[in-house]
Design a protein around this motif. Structure first.
Motif, PDB file in Angstrom:
ATOM      1  N   UNK A  10       0.825  -1.205   0.000  1.00  0.00           N
ATOM      2  CA  UNK A  10       0.000   0.000   0.000  1.00  0.00           C
ATOM      3  C   UNK A  10       0.860   1.256   0.000  1.00  0.00           C
ATOM      4  N   UNK A  11       1.877   1.295   0.834  1.00  0.00           N
ATOM      5  CA  UNK A  11       2.739   2.474   0.891  1.00  0.00           C
ATOM      6  C   UNK A  11       3.462   2.693  -0.432  1.00  0.00           C
ATOM      7  N   UNK A  12       3.896   1.615  -1.057  1.00  0.00           N
ATOM      8  CA  UNK A  12       4.560   1.743  -2.357  1.00  0.00           C
ATOM      9  C   UNK A  12       3.620   2.340  -3.392  1.00  0.00           C
ATOM     10  N   UNK A  13       2.385   1.883  -3.395  1.00  0.00           N
ATOM     11  CA  UNK A  13       1.400   2.420  -4.336  1.00  0.00           C
ATOM     12  C   UNK A  13       1.091   3.874  -4.024  1.00  0.00           C
ATOM     13  N   UNK A  14       0.954   4.208  -2.752  1.00  0.00           N
ATOM     14  CA  UNK A  14       0.603   5.578  -2.371  1.00  0.00           C
ATOM     15  C   UNK A  14       1.701   6.575  -2.716  1.00  0.00           C
ATOM     16  N   UNK A  15       2.953   6.144  -2.720  1.00  0.00           N
ATOM     17  CA  UNK A  15       4.037   7.061  -3.093  1.00  0.00           C
ATOM     18  C   UNK A  15       3.972   7.455  -4.560  1.00  0.00           C
ATOM     19  N   UNK A  16       3.251   6.709  -5.350  1.00  0.00           N
ATOM     20  CA  UNK A  16       3.159   6.988  -6.786  1.00  0.00           C
ATOM     21  C   UNK A  16       2.017   7.932  -7.133  1.00  0.00           C
ATOM     22  N   UNK A  17       1.146   8.201  -6.172  1.00  0.00           N
ATOM     23  CA  UNK A  17      -0.061   8.955  -6.469  1.00  0.00           C
ATOM     24  C   UNK A  17       0.186  10.451  -6.637  1.00  0.00           C
ATOM     25  N   UNK A  18       1.036  11.028  -5.800  1.00  0.00           N
ATOM     26  CA  UNK A  18       1.128  12.481  -5.705  1.00  0.00           C
ATOM     27  C   UNK A  18       2.067  13.189  -6.683  1.00  0.00           C
ATOM     28  N   UNK A  35      -7.050  10.018 -17.672  1.00  0.00           N
ATOM     29  CA  UNK A  35      -6.684  10.750 -16.451  1.00  0.00           C
ATOM     30  C   UNK A  35      -7.823  10.658 -15.437  1.00  0.00           C
ATOM     31  N   UNK A  36      -9.035  10.832 -15.908  1.00  0.00           N
ATOM     32  CA  UNK A  36     -10.188  10.762 -15.009  1.00  0.00           C
ATOM     33  C   UNK A  36     -10.347   9.385 -14.385  1.00  0.00           C
ATOM     34  N   UNK A  38      -2.749  21.422 -26.595  1.00  0.00           N
ATOM     35  CA  UNK A  38      -1.784  21.111 -27.646  1.00  0.00           C
ATOM     36  C   UNK A  38      -0.774  20.067 -27.192  1.00  0.00           C
ATOM     37  N   UNK A  39      -0.640  19.910 -25.877  1.00  0.00           N
ATOM     38  CA  UNK A  39       0.312  18.958 -25.321  1.00  0.00           C
ATOM     39  C   UNK A  39      -0.336  18.296 -24.104  1.00  0.00           C
ATOM     40  N   UNK A  40      -0.125  16.985 -23.903  1.00  0.00           N
ATOM     41  CA  UNK A  40      -0.782  16.295 -22.785  1.00  0.00           C
ATOM     42  C   UNK A  40      -0.428  16.838 -21.412  1.00  0.00           C
ATOM     43  N   UNK A  41       0.672  17.539 -21.282  1.00  0.00           N
ATOM     44  CA  UNK A  41       1.124  17.985 -19.965  1.00  0.00           C
ATOM     45  C   UNK A  41       0.061  18.794 -19.227  1.00  0.00           C
ATOM     46  N   UNK A  42      -0.735  19.557 -19.956  1.00  0.00           N
ATOM     47  CA  UNK A  42      -1.763  20.365 -19.298  1.00  0.00           C
ATOM     48  C   UNK A  42      -2.873  19.489 -18.714  1.00  0.00           C
ATOM     49  N   UNK A  43      -3.214  18.401 -19.377  1.00  0.00           N
ATOM     50  CA  UNK A  43      -4.264  17.514 -18.877  1.00  0.00           C
ATOM     51  C   UNK A  43      -3.802  16.661 -17.707  1.00  0.00           C
ATOM     52  N   UNK A  44      -2.510  16.421 -17.592  1.00  0.00           N
ATOM     53  CA  UNK A  44      -2.013  15.562 -16.524  1.00  0.00           C
ATOM     54  C   UNK A  44      -2.076  16.229 -15.155  1.00  0.00           C
ATOM     55  N   UNK A  45      -2.443  17.491 -15.105  1.00  0.00           N
ATOM     56  CA  UNK A  45      -2.562  18.158 -13.808  1.00  0.00           C
ATOM     57  C   UNK A  45      -3.557  17.453 -12.905  1.00  0.00           C
ATOM     58  N   UNK A  46      -4.563  16.818 -13.497  1.00  0.00           N
ATOM     59  CA  UNK A  46      -5.575  16.153 -12.694  1.00  0.00           C
ATOM     60  C   UNK A  46      -5.101  14.860 -12.055  1.00  0.00           C
ATOM     61  N   UNK A  47      -4.178  14.135 -12.720  1.00  0.00           N
ATOM     62  CA  UNK A  47      -3.767  12.829 -12.220  1.00  0.00           C
ATOM     63  C   UNK A  47      -2.278  12.652 -12.048  1.00  0.00           C
ATOM     64  N   UNK A  50       1.341   9.621 -12.370  1.00  0.00           N
ATOM     65  CA  UNK A  50       0.706   8.323 -12.191  1.00  0.00           C
ATOM     66  C   UNK A  50      -0.289   8.045 -13.316  1.00  0.00           C
ATOM     67  N   UNK A  51      -1.022   9.065 -13.750  1.00  0.00           N
ATOM     68  CA  UNK A  51      -1.982   8.895 -14.837  1.00  0.00           C
ATOM     69  C   UNK A  51      -1.273   8.506 -16.133  1.00  0.00           C
ATOM     70  N   UNK A  52      -0.121   9.086 -16.377  1.00  0.00           N
ATOM     71  CA  UNK A  52       0.656   8.724 -17.563  1.00  0.00           C
ATOM     72  C   UNK A  52       1.167   7.294 -17.455  1.00  0.00           C
TER      73      UNK A  52
END
Length: 350
Positions: free
Chosen positions: A151-159, A254-255, A203-212, A215-217
């Motif tokens: 769980x801790x390993x997974x949680x470190x990847x979220x933020x 991302x959602x 124009x670039x995915x970087x703006x959409x990744x703000x939500x996730x 980790x989303x990538x």
């Protein structure tokens, strides 16, 4: 309709119709309160069916927009009504059985089926059923060492945020491109159209990744690498009767990452939902359980999209139905692996 026409209307690959400031995912989640936050109505983008060009509209009154001709509109409102009834029943159940109960009132369980498309409905088989909106949290438990470590390993990847300046993040984005478009070299001349074709709102995915975040990538890369047939089929919208105004694949990914973090209660030190506890039981023996669940959820979401005959402005309703369906499966006593989920078979289908 030819596939190329669907893609063009979905993403506006000519670049003339996509707002450069439309950078947010389709929706965002406030995990502190586990409530959905829809984007303002004035930020909605509308498509012109006559020429397939998306334009910006300021007169959209509802996040659902206008229903498409046929059954789509009535089915969407059916799910909205079902959602309301379900939330009311869950609240009433909490009042009746008290804060220590671990079982949702039968009326709430029954009402939850109204939210699901017909193919997702199944008899309630008993056992705890945790859904958003009023069900008490489970009491604290002591995790086993493998559970705590996983769980801790997974949680470190979220933020961690996505940072295009980082070599690791940039390399992952290039890998996503190469997996999505085999043999298509990523150059400045083609990247803007290519990213939009994949379903990114800027124009670039970087703006959409703000939500996730990063980790989303990572989840999208895992999906493309591990289940390429499913990834390509859904990204290119190759199955079923598609909408004139399709959901953007990349932003939807991302959602889904944010949705799963909420369902599994991963921002808590110890998840307190039934779904989160069920996930903890399989995580130590299945290090990629989150990633595989992500891929299954993408399949479920796309199937619900087709079942509801939805269009872009109804994406939140589809996501809500997907959440209810997924929580339903995770909370069944028989759940013991991601491969138990009905949609898993579609990931490996030839």
């Amino acid at each position: 309709m030819p596939q190329s026409s669907v893609v063009r209307r979905r993403v506006g690959t000519d670049g003339s119709a996509v707002r450069s400031d439309l950078q947010e995912p389709l929706l965002s989640w406030d995990d502190r309160h586990d409530v959905r936050i829809d984007p303002p109505a004035t930020s909605a983008t509308c498509a012109n069916p006559a020429n397939g060009v998306a334009s910006h509209s300021s007169d959209v009154k509802s996040p659902l927009g206008s229903p498409r001709p046929g059954e789509g509109g009535s089915r969407v409102w059916q799910h909205l009504l079902g959602s309301f009834v379900f939330q009311w029943a869950a609240w009433l159940g909490q009042l009746m059985v008290g804060a220590r109960t671990r079982v949702l009132a039968l009326g709430g369980s029954f009402a939850s089926t109204l939210l699901l498309p017909p193919h997702a409905r199944a008899p309630i088989r008993g056992g705890p059923h945790q859904v958003r909106g009023g069900v008490p949290a489970l009491p604290p438990i002591k995790l086993s060492e493998p559970q705590e470590r996983s769980l801790k390993l997974l949680q470190t990847r979220i933020d961690p945020l996505f940072e295009n300046e980082k070599a690791e993040h940039k390399a992952a984005l290039v890998e996503l491109w190469e997996l999505a478009y085999p043999g298509r070299v990523l150059t400045e001349e083609v990247e803007v159209a290519g990213w939009k074709e994949m379903g990114w709102q800027g124009k670039h995915p970087s703006s959409d990744f703000r939500g996730g975040g990063f980790f989303a990538l990572e989840n999208l890369v895992y999906y493309a690498r591990t289940y390429p047939r499913s990834f390509q089929r859904i990204m290119r919208k190759q199955e079923g009767r598609r909408a004139e105004w399709e959901y953007p694949f990349g932003a939807a990914g991302v959602n889904i990452t944010v949705l799963l973090i909420s369902i599994l209660d991963l921002r808590k030190e110890i998840p307190s939902t039934v779904a989160g506890r069920a996930f903890l039981n399989i995580l130590p023996e299945h290090p990629t359980a989150f990633e595989d669940l992500y891929c299954v959820t993408f399949e479920m979401m796309d199937a619900n999209w087709l079942e509801l005959k939805a269009s872009y402005m109804e994406f939140n309703v589809v996501l809500q139905a997907t959440r209810a369906e997924l929580e339903r499966h995770l909370c069944q006593p028989s759940f013991s692996a991601v491969s138990d989920l009905p949609a898993f078979a579609r990931l490996t289908a030839e």
